[in-house]
Motif scaffolding. Structure first.
Motif, PDB file in Angstrom:
ATOM      1  N   ALA A  94       0.818  -1.213   0.000  1.00  0.00           N
ATOM      2  CA  ALA A  94       0.000   0.000   0.000  1.00  0.00           C
ATOM      3  C   ALA A  94       0.856   1.269   0.000  1.00  0.00           C
ATOM      4  O   ALA A  94       1.944   1.302   0.569  1.00  0.00           O
ATOM      5  CB  ALA A  94      -0.918   0.002   1.213  1.00  0.00           C
ATOM      6  N   ASP A  95       0.318   2.293  -0.637  1.00  0.00           N
ATOM      7  CA  ASP A  95       0.901   3.635  -0.573  1.00  0.00           C
ATOM      8  C   ASP A  95       0.088   4.536   0.347  1.00  0.00           C
ATOM      9  O   ASP A  95       0.623   5.435   0.979  1.00  0.00           O
ATOM     10  CB  ASP A  95       0.938   4.261  -1.971  1.00  0.00           C
ATOM     11  N   ARG A 146       4.762   6.271   2.688  1.00  0.00           N
ATOM     12  CA  ARG A 146       3.400   5.771   2.843  1.00  0.00           C
ATOM     13  C   ARG A 146       2.665   6.735   3.760  1.00  0.00           C
ATOM     14  O   ARG A 146       3.260   7.292   4.688  1.00  0.00           O
ATOM     15  CB  ARG A 146       3.379   4.363   3.457  1.00  0.00           C
ATOM     16  N   THR A 147       1.378   6.895   3.528  1.00  0.00           N
ATOM     17  CA  THR A 147       0.562   7.793   4.343  1.00  0.00           C
ATOM     18  C   THR A 147      -0.562   7.013   4.997  1.00  0.00           C
ATOM     19  O   THR A 147      -1.233   6.201   4.348  1.00  0.00           O
ATOM     20  CB  THR A 147      -0.036   8.923   3.473  1.00  0.00           C
ATOM     21  N   LEU A 148      -0.765   7.254   6.289  1.00  0.00           N
ATOM     22  CA  LEU A 148      -1.884   6.672   7.022  1.00  0.00           C
ATOM     23  C   LEU A 148      -2.894   7.775   7.302  1.00  0.00           C
ATOM     24  O   LEU A 148      -2.560   8.805   7.889  1.00  0.00           O
ATOM     25  CB  LEU A 148      -1.399   6.062   8.338  1.00  0.00           C
ATOM     26  N   VAL A 149      -4.131   7.553   6.878  1.00  0.00           N
ATOM     27  CA  VAL A 149      -5.236   8.463   7.189  1.00  0.00           C
ATOM     28  C   VAL A 149      -6.097   7.784   8.246  1.00  0.00           C
ATOM     29  O   VAL A 149      -6.676   6.724   8.002  1.00  0.00           O
ATOM     30  CB  VAL A 149      -6.071   8.773   5.932  1.00  0.00           C
ATOM     31  N   ASP A 186       3.951   9.355   8.301  1.00  0.00           N
ATOM     32  CA  ASP A 186       3.061  10.392   7.785  1.00  0.00           C
ATOM     33  C   ASP A 186       1.628  10.000   8.118  1.00  0.00           C
ATOM     34  O   ASP A 186       1.020   9.181   7.435  1.00  0.00           O
ATOM     35  CB  ASP A 186       3.246  10.545   6.269  1.00  0.00           C
ATOM     36  N   VAL A 187       1.097  10.567   9.199  1.00  0.00           N
ATOM     37  CA  VAL A 187      -0.240  10.209   9.678  1.00  0.00           C
ATOM     38  C   VAL A 187      -1.109  11.460   9.700  1.00  0.00           C
ATOM     39  O   VAL A 187      -0.746  12.469  10.310  1.00  0.00           O
ATOM     40  CB  VAL A 187      -0.183   9.591  11.091  1.00  0.00           C
ATOM     41  N   ARG A 188      -2.252  11.387   9.042  1.00  0.00           N
ATOM     42  CA  ARG A 188      -3.222  12.481   9.043  1.00  0.00           C
ATOM     43  C   ARG A 188      -4.481  11.964   9.734  1.00  0.00           C
ATOM     44  O   ARG A 188      -4.856  10.805   9.551  1.00  0.00           O
ATOM     45  CB  ARG A 188      -3.566  12.924   7.622  1.00  0.00           C
ATOM     46  N   SER A 189      -5.147  12.801  10.510  1.00  0.00           N
ATOM     47  CA  SER A 189      -6.308  12.306  11.260  1.00  0.00           C
ATOM     48  C   SER A 189      -7.460  13.305  11.266  1.00  0.00           C
ATOM     49  O   SER A 189      -7.254  14.518  11.261  1.00  0.00           O
ATOM     50  CB  SER A 189      -5.910  11.962  12.703  1.00  0.00           C
ATOM     51  N   VAL A 190      -8.654  12.747  11.284  1.00  0.00           N
ATOM     52  CA  VAL A 190      -9.908  13.495  11.400  1.00  0.00           C
ATOM     53  C   VAL A 190     -10.804  12.687  12.330  1.00  0.00           C
ATOM     54  O   VAL A 190     -10.811  11.452  12.255  1.00  0.00           O
ATOM     55  CB  VAL A 190     -10.604  13.672  10.032  1.00  0.00           C
TER      56      VAL A 190
END
Length: 235
Positions: A94-95, A146-149, A186-190
Motif C-alpha cells: 500500500a501507498d 506511505r501515508t496513514l489516514v 506520515d499520519v493524518r487524522s480526522v
C-alpha cells in the motif's frame, strides 16, 4: 498509481448516513474512498473489514512461530503466521492506508489491536539485532513514503490536541506509535466527537469532519501530483 488499503474497524455495520445505528467511522472512510476514486479511478483499492472479520489475536503459538527464524519454522508455524503474512503483505503493497478506527473505552477496538499486533512483526515490518551498534530496532517499511489516514469517532468531546480530556485519548497516539515504529510516520487524522450527545453538536461535528475529509483528500491529491511532477522533471 497509488495503491489504497481501506480498513474499517468499527463493530457497527453500515454507515451512520445510511443507517440509524450505523458507524461514523465507516461513513468517513467511505467518503474518503469515494472522493479519492472519483479523482483517481485507476488506483487499485484493497478493502478489509476488521470490525466484522478481525484477525486472530496473538497467542503463544504465534509468538513462538514469529520469533523462530524462518528457515527453522515447522509447517504449523507457517500456518499460524499465514494470516499475519497476508496482512503485512497488504501493508507493504500500500501507498495510502485509510483506516476508520472508533474510540472504544479510550483506546482502539480489540479487532484493530489484533491487527496492529499482527503487522508489527519482527523480521517483516521491523528489524532487530541485539548486537547492532546504537539502536537495536529499526523500521522496515520506511523504504518509500506511505501515508496513514486515521478517521475516528468519540462519544465525548475534547480528546483532540489541547482539549479538556486530551490525556484520555489513547487512539491516535497508540496508532501513530505503532505505525511509526515500522516506518509509516506520515499520519493524518480526522475525528467526529459528541456521539453520545447526539443533537446539534453531533451534527455539527459530523459536518466539520466530512469537510475535513474532503479537504484532506484534496491536499493528498495535490501532494501526489506535485511529487509526480518532481519525478518527471528529474527523469
Amino acid at each position: 498509481m497509488t495503491t489504497v488499503l481501506h480498513l474499517d474497524a468499527s463493530a457497527r455495520v453500515g454507515r451512520s448516513d445510511l443507517h440509524a445505528y450505523g458507524s461514523h467511522t465507516r461513513r468517513l472512510s467511505a467518503r474518503f474512498a469515494a472522493r479519492w476514486h472519483a479523482a483517481r479511478a485507476s488506483d487499485p483499492v484493497l478493502y478489509r473489514d476488521i470490525g466484522q472479520s478481525p484477525p486472530a489475536p496473538v497467542d503463544g503459538a504465534w509468538i513462538h512461530a514469529a520469533f523462530t527464524p524462518e528457515a527453522k519454522r515447522a509447517p504449523w508455524m507457517q500456518q499460524r503466521l499465514a494470516e499475519s503474512d497476508a496482512l503485512v503483505d497488504e501493508l507493504i503493497g500500500a501507498d495510502l492506508i485509510v483506516a476508520g478506527v472508533p474510540m472504544y473505552n479510550f483506546g482502539v477496538p480489540s479487532g484493530f489491536k489484533a491487527y496492529i499486533d499482527n503487522i508489527v512483526r519482527v523480521g517483516r515490518s521491523f528489524g532487530f539485532d541485539r548486537a547492532r551498534a546504537g539502536e537495536p530496532y529499526w523500521p522496515l517499511l520506511d523504504e518509500r513514503p506511505r501515508t496513514l489516514v486515521l478517521l475516528g469517532s468519540r462519544g465525548d468531546y475534547g480528546y483532540g490536541p489541547g482539549g479538556r480530556i486530551e490525556a484520555m485519548n489513547h487512539v491516535e497516539p497508540a496508532v501513530r506509535t505503532a505505525f511509526g515504529y515500522i516506518g509509516i510516520t506520515d499520519v493524518r487524522s480526522v475525528a467526529v466527537e459528541y456521539d453520545e450527545f447526539a443533537g446539534d453538536r453531533l451534527a455539527a461535528s459530523l459536518s466539520a469532519a466530512e469537510a475535513a475529509v474532503d479537504e484532506l483528500v484534496d491536499t493528498l491529491l495535490a501532494e501526489r501530483a506535485q511529487h509526480a511532477g518532481q519525478h518527471a522533471v528529474m527523469a
